[in-house]
Design a protein around this motif. Structure first.
Motif, PDB file in Angstrom:
ATOM      1  N   GLN A  32      34.108  60.121  37.258  1.00 17.22           N
ATOM      2  CA  GLN A  32      35.316  60.717  37.838  1.00 17.22           C
ATOM      3  C   GLN A  32      36.402  59.669  37.993  1.00 17.22           C
ATOM      4  OE1 GLN A  32      33.731  62.386  41.526  1.00 17.22           O
ATOM      5  NE2 GLN A  32      33.952  64.418  40.640  1.00 17.22           N
ATOM      6  N   ARG A  33      37.658  60.132  37.906  1.00 22.75           N
ATOM      7  CA  ARG A  33      38.811  59.282  38.184  1.00 22.75           C
ATOM      8  C   ARG A  33      39.145  59.382  39.668  1.00 22.75           C
ATOM      9  NH1 ARG A  33      41.993  57.827  33.608  1.00 22.75           N
ATOM     10  NH2 ARG A  33      42.731  56.269  35.052  1.00 22.75           N
ATOM     11  N   ILE A  34      39.758  58.337  40.218  1.00 19.53           N
ATOM     12  CA  ILE A  34      40.153  58.307  41.633  1.00 19.53           C
ATOM     13  C   ILE A  34      41.651  58.023  41.725  1.00 19.53           C
ATOM     14  CG2 ILE A  34      39.882  57.131  43.855  1.00 19.53           C
ATOM     15  CD1 ILE A  34      37.108  56.323  42.963  1.00 19.53           C
ATOM     16  N   ARG A  35      42.307  58.737  42.597  1.00 16.48           N
ATOM     17  CA  ARG A  35      43.692  58.449  42.967  1.00 16.48           C
ATOM     18  C   ARG A  35      43.697  58.009  44.423  1.00 16.48           C
ATOM     19  NH1 ARG A  35      48.122  59.641  39.968  1.00 16.48           N
ATOM     20  NH2 ARG A  35      47.675  60.660  37.990  1.00 16.48           N
ATOM     21  N   ARG A  36      44.712  57.245  44.788  1.00 20.72           N
ATOM     22  CA  ARG A  36      44.876  56.829  46.186  1.00 20.72           C
ATOM     23  C   ARG A  36      46.171  57.440  46.704  1.00 20.72           C
ATOM     24  NH1 ARG A  36      43.858  50.556  46.792  1.00 20.72           N
ATOM     25  NH2 ARG A  36      43.522  51.162  48.936  1.00 20.72           N
TER      26      ARG A  36
ATOM     27  N   THR B  15      40.826  59.777  46.704  1.00 22.80           N
ATOM     28  CA  THR B  15      40.323  61.106  46.385  1.00 22.80           C
ATOM     29  C   THR B  15      39.914  61.185  44.925  1.00 22.80           C
ATOM     30  OG1 THR B  15      40.733  63.492  46.446  1.00 22.80           O
ATOM     31  CG2 THR B  15      42.611  62.085  45.881  1.00 22.80           C
ATOM     32  N   ALA B  16      38.816  61.878  44.690  1.00 21.71           N
ATOM     33  CA  ALA B  16      38.374  62.173  43.334  1.00 21.71           C
ATOM     34  C   ALA B  16      38.655  63.637  43.005  1.00 21.71           C
ATOM     35  CB  ALA B  16      36.889  61.864  43.176  1.00 21.71           C
ATOM     36  N   GLN B  17      39.289  64.343  43.942  1.00 20.96           N
ATOM     37  CA  GLN B  17      39.617  65.748  43.731  1.00 20.96           C
ATOM     38  C   GLN B  17      41.006  65.868  43.125  1.00 20.96           C
ATOM     39  OE1 GLN B  17      37.416  68.201  44.182  1.00 20.96           O
ATOM     40  NE2 GLN B  17      36.010  66.554  44.714  1.00 20.96           N
TER      41      GLN B  17
ATOM     42  N   GLY C 217      41.073  53.994  40.221  1.00 25.09           N
ATOM     43  CA  GLY C 217      39.866  53.529  39.543  1.00 25.09           C
ATOM     44  C   GLY C 217      38.966  54.680  39.191  1.00 25.09           C
ATOM     45  N   VAL C 218      37.656  54.398  39.203  1.00 20.44           N
ATOM     46  CA  VAL C 218      36.676  55.377  38.756  1.00 20.44           C
ATOM     47  C   VAL C 218      35.438  55.362  39.645  1.00 20.44           C
ATOM     48  CG1 VAL C 218      37.409  55.343  36.342  1.00 20.44           C
ATOM     49  CG2 VAL C 218      35.696  53.714  37.127  1.00 20.44           C
ATOM     50  N   ILE C 219      34.715  56.470  39.610  1.00 16.05           N
ATOM     51  CA  ILE C 219      33.394  56.599  40.220  1.00 16.05           C
ATOM     52  C   ILE C 219      32.417  56.718  39.059  1.00 16.05           C
ATOM     53  CG2 ILE C 219      31.865  58.069  41.583  1.00 16.05           C
ATOM     54  CD1 ILE C 219      34.316  59.033  43.110  1.00 16.05           C
ATOM     55  N   GLY C 220      31.264  56.121  39.197  1.00  8.44           N
ATOM     56  CA  GLY C 220      30.281  56.216  38.121  1.00  8.44           C
ATOM     57  C   GLY C 220      29.001  55.485  38.452  1.00  8.44           C
ATOM     58  N   THR C 221      28.315  55.076  37.408  1.00 13.65           N
ATOM     59  CA  THR C 221      27.026  54.399  37.527  1.00 13.65           C
ATOM     60  C   THR C 221      27.114  53.044  36.854  1.00 13.65           C
ATOM     61  OG1 THR C 221      25.910  56.538  37.466  1.00 13.65           O
ATOM     62  CG2 THR C 221      24.559  54.582  37.043  1.00 13.65           C
ATOM     63  N   LEU C 222      26.673  52.028  37.552  1.00 13.30           N
ATOM     64  CA  LEU C 222      26.653  50.676  37.015  1.00 13.30           C
ATOM     65  C   LEU C 222      25.351  50.456  36.260  1.00 13.30           C
ATOM     66  CD1 LEU C 222      28.119  47.945  36.904  1.00 13.30           C
ATOM     67  CD2 LEU C 222      26.924  47.331  39.007  1.00 13.30           C
TER      68      LEU C 222
END
Length: 135
Positions: A116-120, A42-44, A78-83
Motif C-alpha cells: 500500500q501507498r501512504i500519504r501524510r 493514512t493508507a486509505q 512512503g509504503v507499507i509492505g513486507t521486508l
C-alpha cells in the motif's frame, strides 16, 4: 487500485477525482488518529464528496462514525509492505515489526514488497460528516 487512487487522489469508491476546491476528504476509523496530531499518516485513499457518507456507512472499519479530514496538503510519504532478506536458501520474509512503513528514498526499499501507498495529511481541518453538502 489503492496505488492508483493514492497517487492520483481519486475516490476509493468510484475512482473519479476526489479533489475539491477546498482539498481532499480522507476518512479514518474512530480512535484511529488523535485530532491534535500535526501529521496524520493514512493508507486509505480519499473519497469524493458524493461517496463520503456511503463509505462511512458501509465500511466496517469506520463503524459509521469516522473522523473526516479535509486535507489541503497530503503528500505521498512512503509504503507499507513486507521486508525481505537474502539468505542461502533464497529470499525470506522477515517478521513484521512496528516499522512496517518505509518512507520513499529509504535504502531498505529494494528489499521491500510494497502492498500500500501512504500519504501524510499535514494541513487539514477535521469536519463533521453531516456538514458536507448533500450528494
Amino acid at each position: 487500485m489503492q496505488r492508483e487512487c493514492m497517487e492520483q487522489l481519486r475516490c476509493q469508491v468510484c475512482a473519479q477525482p476526489a479533489r475539491t476546491d477546498e482539498g481532499c476528504l480522507f476518512l479514518a476509523g474512530p480512535d484511529e488518529v488523535h485530532p491534535n496530531d500535526a501529521v496524520v499518516p493514512t493508507a486509505q485513499p480519499p473519497v469524493c464528496i458524493h461517496h463520503a457518507r456511503i463509505a462511512a456507512e458501509q465500511c466496517p472499519h469506520l463503524q459509521g462514525r469516522p473522523t473526516v479530514f479535509l486535507a489541503q496538503s497530503a503528500p505521498l510519504y512512503g509504503v507499507i509492505g513486507t521486508l525481505y532478506q537474502y539468505t542461502d536458501g533464497g529470499l525470506q520474509a522477515l517478521p513484521a515489526t512496528d516499522q512496517d512503513a518505509l518512507p520513499h528514498g529509504h535504502p531498505g526499499l529494494r528489499w521491500y514488497l510494497t502492498s500500500q501507498r501512504i500519504r501524510r495529511l499535514r494541513a487539514y481541518t477535521i469536519i463533521n460528516l453531516n456538514d458536507l453538502p448533500p450528494a
